[in-house]
Scaffold this motif. Structure first.
Motif, PDB file in Angstrom:
ATOM      1  N   ASN A 182     -11.316  -1.022 -27.735  1.00 46.98           N
ATOM      2  CA  ASN A 182     -12.305  -1.090 -26.669  1.00 46.98           C
ATOM      3  C   ASN A 182     -11.598  -1.516 -25.388  1.00 46.98           C
ATOM      4  O   ASN A 182     -11.490  -2.706 -25.078  1.00 46.98           O
ATOM      5  N   LEU A 183     -11.101  -0.519 -24.648  1.00 46.68           N
ATOM      6  CA  LEU A 183     -10.323  -0.808 -23.437  1.00 46.68           C
ATOM      7  C   LEU A 183     -11.175  -1.470 -22.357  1.00 46.68           C
ATOM      8  O   LEU A 183     -10.663  -2.243 -21.546  1.00 46.68           O
ATOM      9  N   ARG A 184     -12.453  -1.178 -22.357  1.00 49.67           N
ATOM     10  CA  ARG A 184     -13.335  -1.735 -21.317  1.00 49.67           C
ATOM     11  C   ARG A 184     -13.399  -3.252 -21.396  1.00 49.67           C
ATOM     12  O   ARG A 184     -13.627  -3.927 -20.381  1.00 49.67           O
ATOM     13  N   LEU A 185     -13.183  -3.807 -22.602  1.00 51.10           N
ATOM     14  CA  LEU A 185     -13.335  -5.250 -22.786  1.00 51.10           C
ATOM     15  C   LEU A 185     -11.992  -5.977 -22.980  1.00 51.10           C
ATOM     16  O   LEU A 185     -11.974  -7.141 -23.368  1.00 51.10           O
ATOM     17  N   VAL A 186     -10.879  -5.303 -22.703  1.00 53.35           N
ATOM     18  CA  VAL A 186      -9.567  -5.929 -22.877  1.00 53.35           C
ATOM     19  C   VAL A 186      -9.443  -7.176 -21.997  1.00 53.35           C
ATOM     20  O   VAL A 186      -9.774  -7.164 -20.801  1.00 53.35           O
ATOM     21  N   ASP A 187      -8.945  -8.244 -22.590  1.00 53.52           N
ATOM     22  CA  ASP A 187      -8.691  -9.495 -21.879  1.00 53.52           C
ATOM     23  C   ASP A 187      -7.218  -9.519 -21.468  1.00 53.52           C
ATOM     24  O   ASP A 187      -6.361  -9.993 -22.202  1.00 53.52           O
ATOM     25  N   PHE A 188      -6.930  -8.979 -20.304  1.00 52.15           N
ATOM     26  CA  PHE A 188      -5.547  -8.843 -19.859  1.00 52.15           C
ATOM     27  C   PHE A 188      -4.878 -10.199 -19.643  1.00 52.15           C
ATOM     28  O   PHE A 188      -3.653 -10.315 -19.768  1.00 52.15           O
ATOM     29  N   TYR A 189      -5.660 -11.233 -19.361  1.00 58.11           N
ATOM     30  CA  TYR A 189      -5.083 -12.556 -19.133  1.00 58.11           C
ATOM     31  C   TYR A 189      -4.532 -13.160 -20.429  1.00 58.11           C
ATOM     32  O   TYR A 189      -3.687 -14.061 -20.386  1.00 58.11           O
ATOM     33  N   ASN A 190      -4.989 -12.668 -21.551  1.00 55.43           N
ATOM     34  CA  ASN A 190      -4.528 -13.184 -22.843  1.00 55.43           C
ATOM     35  C   ASN A 190      -3.820 -12.112 -23.676  1.00 55.43           C
ATOM     36  O   ASN A 190      -3.834 -12.161 -24.902  1.00 55.43           O
ATOM     37  N   PHE A 191      -3.206 -11.175 -22.976  1.00 50.96           N
ATOM     38  CA  PHE A 191      -2.581 -10.042 -23.675  1.00 50.96           C
ATOM     39  C   PHE A 191      -1.449 -10.496 -24.583  1.00 50.96           C
ATOM     40  O   PHE A 191      -1.191  -9.891 -25.628  1.00 50.96           O
ATOM     41  N   GLU A 192      -0.753 -11.541 -24.208  1.00 51.95           N
ATOM     42  CA  GLU A 192       0.400 -11.987 -24.986  1.00 51.95           C
ATOM     43  C   GLU A 192       0.028 -13.026 -26.052  1.00 51.95           C
ATOM     44  O   GLU A 192       0.889 -13.470 -26.815  1.00 51.95           O
ATOM     45  N   LYS A 193      -1.215 -13.419 -26.109  1.00 50.77           N
ATOM     46  CA  LYS A 193      -1.648 -14.418 -27.088  1.00 50.77           C
ATOM     47  C   LYS A 193      -1.658 -13.810 -28.480  1.00 50.77           C
ATOM     48  O   LYS A 193      -2.197 -12.731 -28.701  1.00 50.77           O
ATOM     49  N   ASP A 194      -1.062 -14.500 -29.426  1.00 50.33           N
ATOM     50  CA  ASP A 194      -0.884 -13.944 -30.773  1.00 50.33           C
ATOM     51  C   ASP A 194      -2.197 -13.867 -31.532  1.00 50.33           C
ATOM     52  O   ASP A 194      -2.932 -14.860 -31.638  1.00 50.33           O
ATOM     53  N   ASP A 195      -2.479 -12.687 -32.071  1.00 49.80           N
ATOM     54  CA  ASP A 195      -3.642 -12.441 -32.939  1.00 49.80           C
ATOM     55  C   ASP A 195      -4.919 -12.969 -32.316  1.00 49.80           C
ATOM     56  O   ASP A 195      -5.699 -13.694 -32.947  1.00 49.80           O
ATOM     57  N   TYR A 196      -5.168 -12.558 -31.089  1.00 45.37           N
ATOM     58  CA  TYR A 196      -6.336 -13.027 -30.339  1.00 45.37           C
ATOM     59  C   TYR A 196      -7.409 -11.953 -30.306  1.00 45.37           C
ATOM     60  O   TYR A 196      -7.170 -10.837 -29.819  1.00 45.37           O
ATOM     61  N   GLY A 197      -8.585 -12.263 -30.828  1.00 50.73           N
ATOM     62  CA  GLY A 197      -9.688 -11.317 -30.806  1.00 50.73           C
ATOM     63  C   GLY A 197     -11.007 -11.992 -30.539  1.00 50.73           C
ATOM     64  O   GLY A 197     -11.211 -13.163 -30.888  1.00 50.73           O
ATOM     65  N   TYR A 198     -11.907 -11.257 -29.903  1.00 46.55           N
ATOM     66  CA  TYR A 198     -13.278 -11.738 -29.749  1.00 46.55           C
ATOM     67  C   TYR A 198     -13.937 -11.861 -31.126  1.00 46.55           C
ATOM     68  O   TYR A 198     -13.474 -11.265 -32.103  1.00 46.55           O
ATOM     69  N   ASP A 199     -15.034 -12.596 -31.188  1.00 50.17           N
ATOM     70  CA  ASP A 199     -15.712 -12.797 -32.473  1.00 50.17           C
ATOM     71  C   ASP A 199     -16.092 -11.478 -33.130  1.00 50.17           C
ATOM     72  O   ASP A 199     -15.942 -11.291 -34.340  1.00 50.17           O
ATOM     73  N   TRP A 200     -16.591 -10.541 -32.321  1.00 47.82           N
ATOM     74  CA  TRP A 200     -16.997  -9.253 -32.894  1.00 47.82           C
ATOM     75  C   TRP A 200     -15.794  -8.473 -33.427  1.00 47.82           C
ATOM     76  O   TRP A 200     -15.904  -7.743 -34.419  1.00 47.82           O
ATOM     77  N   ALA A 201     -14.629  -8.623 -32.764  1.00 47.72           N
ATOM     78  CA  ALA A 201     -13.426  -7.935 -33.228  1.00 47.72           C
ATOM     79  C   ALA A 201     -12.925  -8.550 -34.529  1.00 47.72           C
ATOM     80  O   ALA A 201     -12.479  -7.836 -35.440  1.00 47.72           O
ATOM     81  N   ILE A 202     -12.997  -9.863 -34.616  1.00 48.69           N
ATOM     82  CA  ILE A 202     -12.604 -10.550 -35.861  1.00 48.69           C
ATOM     83  C   ILE A 202     -13.511 -10.101 -37.007  1.00 48.69           C
ATOM     84  O   ILE A 202     -13.041  -9.809 -38.113  1.00 48.69           O
ATOM     85  N   GLU A 203     -14.813 -10.011 -36.735  1.00 44.79           N
ATOM     86  CA  GLU A 203     -15.757  -9.560 -37.758  1.00 44.79           C
ATOM     87  C   GLU A 203     -15.480  -8.117 -38.169  1.00 44.79           C
ATOM     88  O   GLU A 203     -15.444  -7.792 -39.375  1.00 44.79           O
ATOM     89  N   ALA A 204     -15.280  -7.244 -37.192  1.00 42.28           N
ATOM     90  CA  ALA A 204     -15.052  -5.832 -37.499  1.00 42.28           C
ATOM     91  C   ALA A 204     -13.764  -5.648 -38.289  1.00 42.28           C
ATOM     92  O   ALA A 204     -13.716  -4.872 -39.256  1.00 42.28           O
ATOM     93  N   ARG A 205     -12.707  -6.349 -37.888  1.00 42.95           N
ATOM     94  CA  ARG A 205     -11.439  -6.230 -38.616  1.00 42.95           C
ATOM     95  C   ARG A 205     -11.608  -6.671 -40.062  1.00 42.95           C
ATOM     96  O   ARG A 205     -11.137  -5.991 -40.989  1.00 42.95           O
ATOM     97  N   ALA A 206     -12.255  -7.802 -40.282  1.00 39.62           N
ATOM     98  CA  ALA A 206     -12.430  -8.315 -41.642  1.00 39.62           C
ATOM     99  C   ALA A 206     -13.218  -7.329 -42.501  1.00 39.62           C
ATOM    100  O   ALA A 206     -12.859  -7.057 -43.654  1.00 39.62           O
ATOM    101  N   THR A 207     -14.272  -6.775 -41.937  1.00 46.08           N
ATOM    102  CA  THR A 207     -15.104  -5.835 -42.693  1.00 46.08           C
ATOM    103  C   THR A 207     -14.348  -4.543 -42.989  1.00 46.08           C
ATOM    104  O   THR A 207     -14.354  -4.044 -44.123  1.00 46.08           O
ATOM    105  N   ILE A 208     -13.695  -3.998 -41.972  1.00 49.98           N
ATOM    106  CA  ILE A 208     -12.969  -2.738 -42.150  1.00 49.98           C
ATOM    107  C   ILE A 208     -11.804  -2.910 -43.119  1.00 49.98           C
ATOM    108  O   ILE A 208     -11.580  -2.074 -44.005  1.00 49.98           O
ATOM    109  N   ASN A 209     -11.070  -4.007 -42.996  1.00 48.89           N
ATOM    110  CA  ASN A 209      -9.959  -4.248 -43.922  1.00 48.89           C
ATOM    111  C   ASN A 209     -10.451  -4.337 -45.359  1.00 48.89           C
ATOM    112  O   ASN A 209      -9.818  -3.813 -46.279  1.00 48.89           O
ATOM    113  N   SER A 210     -11.587  -5.003 -45.563  1.00 46.72           N
ATOM    114  CA  SER A 210     -12.151  -5.122 -46.902  1.00 46.72           C
ATOM    115  C   SER A 210     -12.534  -3.750 -47.453  1.00 46.72           C
ATOM    116  O   SER A 210     -12.262  -3.430 -48.622  1.00 46.72           O
ATOM    117  N   LEU A 211     -13.147  -2.923 -46.620  1.00 42.40           N
ATOM    118  CA  LEU A 211     -13.518  -1.573 -47.043  1.00 42.40           C
ATOM    119  C   LEU A 211     -12.278  -0.751 -47.385  1.00 42.40           C
ATOM    120  O   LEU A 211     -12.259  -0.010 -48.387  1.00 42.40           O
TER     121      LEU A 211
END
Length: 276
Positions: A182-211
Motif C-alpha cells: 500500500n504505497l499510499r500509506l507508506v511511512d517514509f520517516y520510518n523506512f529504515e525501522k526494522d520490521d515496522y508495520g501498522y496494526d492492520w499490516a501486522i494482522e494481514a501478514r499473520a493471517t496470510i502467512n498462516s494460510l
C-alpha cells in the motif's frame, strides 16, 4: 493445440531435470537492486541452495497488460520503470539473454489462452532488481510473462497450473511483487525501522502467512471478500497476483518456506516464498 510429444520436441534443448523450486520474491524498493541490506542477503542465501536453472520465467507486478504477453526477444533490455531515484540505479544493466524458444513453449502450454509473443518489453525492475542477486553474472536466460489485468484472481491461479511441466525442464518460475503493498500509506520517516508495520499490516501478514503455511489458498483467491486488514494490504492486485502464480504451481506434497518475512515502512511486506 499441440500435443505433449510436440511440446517435448520443442523443448528438446532443455534437459530434463528434477522438479525445480518455485519462488515468490518480495522485491520492495528498486533501491534493493544496489543496496546491501538484510533482504538482499536473503536473496543471495536462497540462491546458494537453488539448482542451476536452464532458464527463468518471471511474472512481475510491473508488467500488467490487457491480454497476456510473453517476451520473445534474444536480448531483453533492462527497463528502468521508476522515477526519483539516484543516477546509480538508472545505470544498472542486467544483460541476461532472452529465450525465444521458451517463450514459444510458454505460449503453447497456455493454450487456449492467447498469449502474444512480445518483442518490445524487456526486463522490468520487478524482474532484474531481484534476479541480479540470485544470478549476478546474468548467465541464465530470462523471459517475462505479463499479468492480464482484465481477469479475476482464480484465473491466474489456474493459468499458472498449465506451466507446471516447465519445472521438469529446468525452468525456474519466479513471481515478483509484494504481498502487502500500500504505497499510499507508506511511512517514509520510518523506512529504515526494522520490521515496522501498522496494526492492520501486522494482522494481514499473520493471517496470510498462516494460510500459506496451512496450504489454505481459497481465502487468498477471494482476498477481496476478506477483512479490512486485507483490503488495506492489497488495495490493488498487481503486486499480489505474482504470489497467486507461485501458489498455482505448488503440488500437494510440497512444503512452503517463508523468508525475508518482515514489514517495511508500515504498509509494505518483503515476505518471500519458496516451494519445493
Amino acid at each position: 493445440m499441440r500435443n505433449i510429444n510436440d511440446l517435448d520436441k520443442i523443448a528438446s534443448s532443455f534437459s530434463t531435470t528434477e522438479k525445480m523450486p518455485v519462488l515468490f520474491l518480495g522485491h520492495g524498493s528498486p533501491m534493493n537492486a544496489i543496496e546491501e541490506n538484510q533482504f538482499v542477503t536473503g536473496f543471495r542465501n536462497l540462491a546458494k541452495n537453488l539448482p542451476k536453472p536452464n532458464a527463468i520465467l518471471c511474472v512481475s507486478a510491473h508488467w500488467f497488460t490487457k491480454g497476456s504477453k510473453v517476451t520473445a526477444m534474444e536480448m531483453p533490455k533492462t527497463i528502468h520503470d521508476f522515477g526519483g531515484f539516484p543516477k546509480e540505479l538508472f545505470e544498472v544493466q542486467y544483460p541476461a539473454h532472452g529465450c525465444p524458444e521458451l517463450a514459444t513453449i510458454t505460449q503453447e502450454l497456455l493454450l487456449p489462452t492467447v498469449v502474444e509473443l512480445d518483442h518490445h518489453w524487456g526486463l522490468d525492475h520487478g524482474a532484474w532488481s531481484v534476479i541480479k542477486h540470485l544470478y549476478p553474472e546474468a548467465n541464465i536466460p530470462v523471459i517475462q510473462l505479463s499479468i492480464d489485468y482484465s481477469k479475476p484472481t482464480e484465473y491466474h491461479f489456474q493459468l499458472a497450473q498449465q506451466l507446471s511441466r516447465l519445472r521438469q525442464k529446468g525452468i525456474l518460475i519466479i513471481g515478483s511483487g509484494n504481498i502487502i503493498h500500500n504505497l499510499r500509506l507508506v511511512d517514509f520517516y520510518n523506512f529504515e525501522k526494522d520490521d515496522y508495520g501498522y496494526d492492520w499490516a501486522i494482522e494481514a501478514r499473520a493471517t496470510i502467512n498462516s494460510l500459506l503455511l496451512d496450504g489454505n489458498f481459497q481465502p487468498l483467491l477471494e482476498y477481496e471478500k476478506q477483512s479490512q486488514a486485507f483490503q488495506l494490504a492489497i488495495p490493488t492486485p498487481e503486486h499480489f497476483l505474482p504470489l497467486i502464480y507461485t501458489l498455482g504451481l505448488k503440488d500437494k506434497s510440497e512444503e512452503i518456506q517463508l523468508f525475508n518475512d518482515k514489514l517495511v515502512a508500515g504498509s509494505l511486506s518483503m515476505t518471500s516464498v519458496r516451494i519445493g
